[in-house]
Write a protein that holds these residues in place. Structure first.
Motif, PDB file in Angstrom:
ATOM      1  N   TRP A 229       3.696 -22.314  13.464  1.00 39.57           N
ATOM      2  CA  TRP A 229       3.857 -23.722  13.147  1.00 39.57           C
ATOM      3  C   TRP A 229       4.198 -24.461  14.197  1.00 39.57           C
ATOM      4  O   TRP A 229       5.056 -23.947  15.164  1.00 39.57           O
ATOM      5  CB  TRP A 229       5.225 -23.694  11.928  1.00 39.57           C
ATOM      6  CG  TRP A 229       4.626 -23.115  10.822  1.00 39.57           C
ATOM      7  CD1 TRP A 229       3.494 -22.574  10.412  1.00 39.57           C
ATOM      8  CD2 TRP A 229       5.489 -23.187   9.474  1.00 39.57           C
ATOM      9  NE1 TRP A 229       3.481 -22.113   9.154  1.00 39.57           N
ATOM     10  CE2 TRP A 229       4.832 -22.700   8.554  1.00 39.57           C
ATOM     11  CE3 TRP A 229       6.657 -23.557   9.303  1.00 39.57           C
ATOM     12  CZ2 TRP A 229       5.133 -22.473   7.258  1.00 39.57           C
ATOM     13  CZ3 TRP A 229       7.292 -23.760   8.174  1.00 39.57           C
ATOM     14  CH2 TRP A 229       6.433 -23.039   6.920  1.00 39.57           C
ATOM     15  N   ILE A 230       3.843 -25.601  14.708  1.00 34.78           N
ATOM     16  CA  ILE A 230       4.031 -26.373  15.834  1.00 34.78           C
ATOM     17  C   ILE A 230       4.723 -27.650  15.560  1.00 34.78           C
ATOM     18  O   ILE A 230       4.554 -28.492  14.569  1.00 34.78           O
ATOM     19  CB  ILE A 230       2.730 -26.734  16.604  1.00 34.78           C
ATOM     20  CG1 ILE A 230       1.768 -25.533  16.648  1.00 34.78           C
ATOM     21  CG2 ILE A 230       2.940 -27.348  17.843  1.00 34.78           C
ATOM     22  CD1 ILE A 230       0.720 -25.694  17.277  1.00 34.78           C
ATOM     23  N   TYR A 231       6.020 -27.593  16.128  1.00 35.20           N
ATOM     24  CA  TYR A 231       7.014 -28.958  15.854  1.00 35.20           C
ATOM     25  C   TYR A 231       6.906 -29.760  17.157  1.00 35.20           C
ATOM     26  O   TYR A 231       7.259 -29.066  18.422  1.00 35.20           O
ATOM     27  CB  TYR A 231       8.202 -28.483  15.313  1.00 35.20           C
ATOM     28  CG  TYR A 231       8.137 -27.971  13.972  1.00 35.20           C
ATOM     29  CD1 TYR A 231       8.489 -28.638  13.046  1.00 35.20           C
ATOM     30  CD2 TYR A 231       8.412 -26.570  13.983  1.00 35.20           C
ATOM     31  CE1 TYR A 231       8.562 -28.172  11.908  1.00 35.20           C
ATOM     32  CE2 TYR A 231       8.264 -25.932  12.802  1.00 35.20           C
ATOM     33  CZ  TYR A 231       8.380 -26.766  11.539  1.00 35.20           C
ATOM     34  OH  TYR A 231       8.612 -26.361  10.284  1.00 35.20           O
ATOM     35  N   GLY A 232       6.655 -31.010  17.211  1.00 35.72           N
ATOM     36  CA  GLY A 232       6.773 -31.975  18.266  1.00 35.72           C
ATOM     37  C   GLY A 232       5.590 -32.091  19.032  1.00 35.72           C
ATOM     38  O   GLY A 232       4.569 -31.330  19.013  1.00 35.72           O
ATOM     39  N   GLU A 252       8.891 -19.960  20.423  1.00 36.82           N
ATOM     40  CA  GLU A 252       8.655 -20.323  21.804  1.00 36.82           C
ATOM     41  C   GLU A 252       8.822 -21.842  21.681  1.00 36.82           C
ATOM     42  O   GLU A 252       8.458 -22.672  21.158  1.00 36.82           O
ATOM     43  CB  GLU A 252       7.245 -20.012  21.958  1.00 36.82           C
ATOM     44  CG  GLU A 252       6.809 -20.339  23.607  1.00 36.82           C
ATOM     45  CD  GLU A 252       5.214 -20.300  23.795  1.00 36.82           C
ATOM     46  OE1 GLU A 252       4.673 -20.918  24.718  1.00 36.82           O
ATOM     47  OE2 GLU A 252       4.670 -19.206  23.045  1.00 36.82           O
ATOM     48  N   ILE A 253       9.571 -22.200  22.809  1.00 34.85           N
ATOM     49  CA  ILE A 253      10.025 -23.682  23.027  1.00 34.85           C
ATOM     50  C   ILE A 253       9.541 -24.026  24.561  1.00 34.85           C
ATOM     51  O   ILE A 253       9.892 -23.554  25.706  1.00 34.85           O
ATOM     52  CB  ILE A 253      11.482 -24.054  22.916  1.00 34.85           C
ATOM     53  CG1 ILE A 253      11.940 -23.422  21.645  1.00 34.85           C
ATOM     54  CG2 ILE A 253      11.978 -25.256  23.138  1.00 34.85           C
ATOM     55  CD1 ILE A 253      13.642 -23.271  21.535  1.00 34.85           C
ATOM     56  N   LYS A 260       9.775 -22.684  29.876  1.00 37.82           N
ATOM     57  CA  LYS A 260       9.497 -22.107  28.541  1.00 37.82           C
ATOM     58  C   LYS A 260      10.379 -20.901  28.201  1.00 37.82           C
ATOM     59  O   LYS A 260      10.773 -20.082  28.774  1.00 37.82           O
ATOM     60  CB  LYS A 260       8.150 -21.481  28.864  1.00 37.82           C
ATOM     61  CG  LYS A 260       7.560 -20.500  27.841  1.00 37.82           C
ATOM     62  CD  LYS A 260       6.159 -20.094  28.337  1.00 37.82           C
ATOM     63  CE  LYS A 260       5.560 -19.273  27.129  1.00 37.82           C
ATOM     64  NZ  LYS A 260       4.040 -18.652  27.664  1.00 37.82           N
ATOM     65  N   VAL A 261      10.932 -21.118  27.127  1.00 36.38           N
ATOM     66  CA  VAL A 261      11.820 -20.378  26.488  1.00 36.38           C
ATOM     67  C   VAL A 261      11.188 -19.415  25.268  1.00 36.38           C
ATOM     68  O   VAL A 261      10.646 -19.906  24.342  1.00 36.38           O
ATOM     69  CB  VAL A 261      12.904 -21.085  25.774  1.00 36.38           C
ATOM     70  CG1 VAL A 261      14.267 -20.175  25.392  1.00 36.38           C
ATOM     71  CG2 VAL A 261      13.614 -21.784  27.041  1.00 36.38           C
ATOM     72  N   VAL A 262      11.077 -18.082  25.260  1.00 37.34           N
ATOM     73  CA  VAL A 262      10.522 -17.545  24.348  1.00 37.34           C
ATOM     74  C   VAL A 262      11.533 -16.235  23.892  1.00 37.34           C
ATOM     75  O   VAL A 262      12.204 -15.661  24.555  1.00 37.34           O
ATOM     76  CB  VAL A 262       9.408 -16.574  24.902  1.00 37.34           C
ATOM     77  CG1 VAL A 262       8.938 -15.567  23.926  1.00 37.34           C
ATOM     78  CG2 VAL A 262       8.382 -17.138  25.244  1.00 37.34           C
TER      79      VAL A 262
END
Length: 333
Positions: A229-232, A252-253, A260-262
């Motif tokens: 699911w992709i937000y933004g 993952e952000i 990159k934060v996982v």
């Protein structure tokens, strides 16, 4: 004679003091209180705090403990389906006060009922006809909870009854989200209020926290199917939430700064419903299984059941190549 009189007087004094120290037992519920509770709670809209399974077996609430619960309740939900989930709004459709319990039905209860006018029939030359025929496809989708007391139902005020029903019903919630949040662990509540996603959440929690995903991508990694699911969208932060079945396994952000934060380590543990798994291996036909062949008919070599050990029979060999491209008979003139 005097010592005997003094001894009897001592016993009477002792029994009287024992009666005074004995705690007062609650009185039984009165007829007027019965009427007030039924009138006040019938058709009341509530928010659900505990899962209710469909079927004829509901929930039992006694001394603040709910049964069935845990794994047994999840199995019932997986087998019969949910009548109501935490956060859903339901209506108390019936209240029955029995000897030692109060029976509450929600959304019509687990048994299909008929209205009084559905029993009326009108007769004529063509026979009898119901003025309001029943729908045979309308299955009951409600459930119930029994509030059980010790020995008998005591005298209760409406607020005391609401407090006893708090494990299953929320009478004070202003919205479904508020009622749903109240059933979650504090860590999950704080994450949802901050619109964050934790590894271990389910789909319903993610939707409550972030809303419905604008983009979804379904892929397969080996034998494992997952959904992202992709937000933004850039130039803002973009969150990728990966689900395997109903659980978040990876977050993952991608931040605007390029960082990159996982996160893959589980951050919250939730009880997962038990679902029936399909067998991985095909069912082997027993050797003594009944057959549909006529007497004297040869077994079909193409059928898997023709092999005596249950294995698929080998395919017949191809006919030899005679080298001709056309038919072998004489060609017409």
């Amino acid at each position: 004679m005097l010592p005997a009189f003094i001894f009897c007087l001592f016993l009477l004094t002792l029994f009287a003091s024992a009666d005074q120290t004995k705690p007062d037992q609650p009185t039984r519920i009165s007829k007027q209180t019965r009427m007030d509770l039924i009138r006040g709670f019938n058709s009341e809209l509530v928010y659900i705090r505990s899962p209710f399974p469909m079927g004829k077996k509901g929930l039992i609430l006694k001394d603040g403990k709910l049964s069935p619960s845990g794994q047994e309740l999840q199995q019932m939900m997986a087998m019969w389906g949910p009548a109501a989930k935490p956060g859903d709004q339901a209506r108390i459709s019936a209240i029955i006060i029995k000897d030692d319990r109060i029976h509450f039905e929600i959304n019509g209860g687990p048994v299909k009922k008929q209205k009084w006018y559905q029993r009326i029939q009108v007769g004529g030359g063509g026979g009898m006809t119901q003025i309001a025929p029943n729908d045979p496809n309308a299955n009951p989708r409600g459930s119930y909870v029994d509030l059980v007391f010790n020995h008998y139902v005591p005298e209760l005020t409406p607020q005391e009854l609401k407090d006893l029903l708090h494990p299953v019903f929320d009478f004070n919630a202003k919205s479904a989200v508020e009622a749903y949040l109240d059933t979650l662990p504090p860590k999950v509540q704080n994450a949802i209020k901050g619109h964050e996603v934790l590894v271990g959440m389910n789909r319903e929690m993610v939707v409550t926290s972030k809303g419905r995903a604008p983009k979804k991508i379904r892929e397969k990694d080996g034998d494992t199917e997952y959904e992202d699911w992709i937000y933004g969208e850039p130039p803002h932060d973009v969150d990728f939430v990966r689900f395997v079945a109903d659980e978040v396994v990876r977050v993952e952000i991608m931040k605007v700064s390029g960082e990159k934060v996982v996160r893959t380590e589980k951050e919250v543990n939730l009880e997962q419903p038990t679902v029936a798994q399909n067998p991985a291996q095909p069912e082997v036909r027993p050797a003594n299984a009944p057959t549909l062949r006529r007497p004297g008919e040869e077994p079909d070599s193409r059928s898997p059941a023709s092999a005596p050990d249950g294995r698929r029979a080998p395919r017949p060999a191809a006919p030899p190549d005679l080298g001709g491209a056309g038919p072998t008979g004489p060609s017409p003139n």
